[in-house]
Design a protein around this motif. Structure first.
Motif, mmCIF file in Angstrom:
data_model
loop_
_atom_site.group_PDB
_atom_site.id
_atom_site.type_symbol
_atom_site.label_atom_id
_atom_site.label_comp_id
_atom_site.label_asym_id
_atom_site.label_seq_id
_atom_site.Cartn_x
_atom_site.Cartn_y
_atom_site.Cartn_z
ATOM 1 N N THR B 31 0.956 -1.140 -0.088
ATOM 2 C CA THR B 31 -0.127 0.132 0.037
ATOM 3 C C THR B 31 0.831 1.273 -0.124
ATOM 4 N N TYR B 33 0.801 5.500 -0.132
ATOM 5 C CA TYR B 33 -0.124 6.758 -0.247
ATOM 6 C C TYR B 33 0.728 8.118 -0.583
ATOM 7 N N ARG B 48 -4.174 6.684 -2.729
ATOM 8 C CA ARG B 48 -4.008 5.368 -2.098
ATOM 9 C C ARG B 48 -3.930 4.405 -2.977
ATOM 10 N N GLU B 50 -3.282 0.255 -3.947
ATOM 11 C CA GLU B 50 -3.016 -1.015 -3.259
ATOM 12 C C GLU B 50 -2.384 -1.590 -4.460
ATOM 13 N N ASP B 56 -8.240 4.601 -3.682
ATOM 14 C CA ASP B 56 -8.764 5.785 -3.252
ATOM 15 C C ASP B 56 -8.282 7.131 -3.789
ATOM 16 N N SER B 95 2.642 1.089 3.519
ATOM 17 C CA SER B 95 2.161 0.190 4.858
ATOM 18 C C SER B 95 2.093 -1.293 4.047
ATOM 19 N N SER B 96 1.989 -2.264 5.073
ATOM 20 C CA SER B 96 2.150 -3.496 4.552
ATOM 21 C C SER B 96 0.572 -4.036 4.946
ATOM 22 N N GLU B 97 0.398 -4.950 4.026
ATOM 23 C CA GLU B 97 -0.978 -5.620 4.210
ATOM 24 C C GLU B 97 -0.974 -6.480 5.472
#
Lengths: 113, 114
Positions: B31, B33, B48, B50, B56, B95-97
């Motif tokens: 992820t 951003y 954002r 993925e 988003d 960030s990580s899932e």
């Protein structure tokens, strides 16, 4: 729409004192509430976070107090140190991972020696 | 472990000129951003991703802003043409899932439009 309101805008505390920063949110779907710390010229870094199933979380000198019914949460910094001088942001999101994190406007904390 | 890397750190341009910012997230973070931070304010999400999909982008001013993350790793944010009001810091985070929700931010790219 300001979904996370933070106060005060600035705060001056003496070394050893307690710093308190407050946040209020509107969206009851929020379920993850982190605090980020930002030093000048740097990106924000996670300080501490809480979920609404607990009313308080403490990590060292930093404590989050959470009031779900009032939709408010606060950061308490005990024994404030000059090295704590930074800008603090509260934030909220609907889930912990991979979703929109909405930040407050920030509080500039100055801890005098 | 290397953190989120952004470049350039500073950029000064004339209004109506184009500008691009680059971000390399932490290895393995799916992820990514892009946030906008105006002076004295909190970061505001622009887009954002993925992996390579923009999930988003509702706050991205699409008339002048564009972003891409072609291979699901690094990303570029472009502004064309830049306006005076675009002067701000552009922050990239990853960030990580399945993580605790922590976002790891880069140091930001500070844009000044003259």
């Amino acid at each position: 729409q300001q979904q996370v309101k933070q106060s005060p805008q600035s705060l001056i505390v003496q070394k050893g004192g307690i710093s308190i920063i407050n946040c209020a949110y509107e969206n009851t779907a929020f379920d993850y509430f982190p605090w980020y710390q930002q030093f000048p010229g740097k990106g924000p870094a996670l300080l501490i976070a809480i979920r609404p199933d607990v009313s308080e979380k403490k990590e060292g000198r930093f404590t989050i107090s959470f009031n779900k019914s009032a939709k408010q949460f606060s950061l308490h910094i005990m024994d404030s140190q000059p090295g704590d001088s930074a800008t603090y942001f509260c934030a909220a999101s609907k889930k912990a991972s991979g979703s929109r994190l909405t930040f407050g406007e920030g509080t500039q904390l100055t801890v005098n020696p | 472990e290397a953190g989120v890397v952004q470049s350039p750190r500073y950029k000064i341009i004339e209004k109506k000129q184009p500008v691009a910012f680059w971000c390399n997230p932490i290895s393995g973070h799916n992820t990514l951003y892009w946030y906008l931070q105006n002076l004295g304010q909190g970061p505001e999400l622009l887009i954002r991703y993925e992996n390579e999909e923009a999930v988003d982008d509702s706050q991205l001013p699409k008339d002048r802003f564009s972003a891409e993350r072609l291979k699901g790793v690094d990303s570029t944010l472009k502004i064309q043409p830049a306006e005076l009001g675009d002067s701000a810091v552009y922050l990239c985070a990853s960030s990580s899932e399945g993580s605790t929700g922590e976002l790891f931010f880069g140091e930001g790219s500070r844009l000044t439009v003259l």
